[in-house]
Write an enzyme that holds these catalytic residues in place. Structure first.
Site, mmCIF file in Angstrom:
data_model
loop_
_atom_site.group_PDB
_atom_site.id
_atom_site.type_symbol
_atom_site.label_atom_id
_atom_site.label_comp_id
_atom_site.label_asym_id
_atom_site.label_seq_id
_atom_site.Cartn_x
_atom_site.Cartn_y
_atom_site.Cartn_z
ATOM 1 C CG ASP A 270 -2.762 6.437 1.228
ATOM 2 O OD1 ASP A 270 -2.272 7.506 0.806
ATOM 3 O OD2 ASP A 270 -3.660 5.824 0.628
ATOM 4 C CG ASP B 121 1.710 1.782 2.298
ATOM 5 O OD1 ASP B 121 1.021 1.583 1.275
ATOM 6 O OD2 ASP B 121 1.227 2.175 3.382
#
Length: 185
Positions: free
Chosen positions: A13, A11
């Site tokens: 952020d 991922d």
């Protein structure tokens, strides 16, 4: 038994860079964790393929555009390359939660895009690293092994505890990479 796929899907952020409840809307707001950039480079140098799967609903919400997102991803690539690593593919979902797409995590569409872009038959045995349950859920139907990091929204996710029974938990991406490279020596 064949060796597991040497692929780590991240991922963005909260894993690679600082997250914000107000969204990361510009290159100035995109602030990577220095240890994450180094960790990605270390994975690459050890023969691992690294890809990114990121929900970017700020585009659908009109907070920034795809040109701005591309600038953030160019800077990510530049920093990782400068550290001696490589990101093989970045898949992103520009849709909002109510848009009915098939790519927004926790759906597996972004990971399927990565599989197809890298011409892989399967993602079985690869790693999915995130700071939220939906990141980990996206990898489940494709056989990814879940890793939760405490950075970003990771502590909040861990406090809720739901759905994390199979996830490995690490302080940050660098700690996971330290562990993984020790396991695969």
């Amino acid at each position: 038994m064949p060796s597991p796929l040497k692929l780590v899907i991240l991922d963005r952020d909260g894993v690679i860079n600082h997250d914000s409840d107000d969204y990361v809307k510009s290159l100035d707001e995109w602030i990577p964790y220095p240890s994450a950039i180094t960790a990605i480079a270390r994975l690459s140098q050890a023969g691992w393929t690294v890809a990114v799967a990121t929900n970017q609903s700020g585009i659908a919400r009109g907070l920034y555009d795809e040109t701005t997102l591309a600038a953030m991803h160019r800077e990510l690539g530049r920093r990782v390359t400068a550290a001696g690593g490589e990101i093989a593919h970045i898949a992103y979902c520009p849709h909002g939660p109510d848009d009915g797409c098939d790519c927004r995590k926790p759906l597996p569409g972004l990971l399927e895009q990565i599989r197809d872009a890298l011409a892989l038959e399967s993602l079985e045995g690869s790693w999915m690293v995130g700071d939220s349950l939906r990141d980990l859920q996206a990898g489940e139907p494709l056989g990814c092994r879940p890793v939760l990091v405490r950075t970003g929204k990771g502590e909040r996710t861990l406090a809720r505890g739901e759905g994390l029974r199979h996830a490995l938990v690490f302080d940050d991406l660098a700690a996971f990479v330290d562990w993984l490279l020790q396991q695969t020596r």
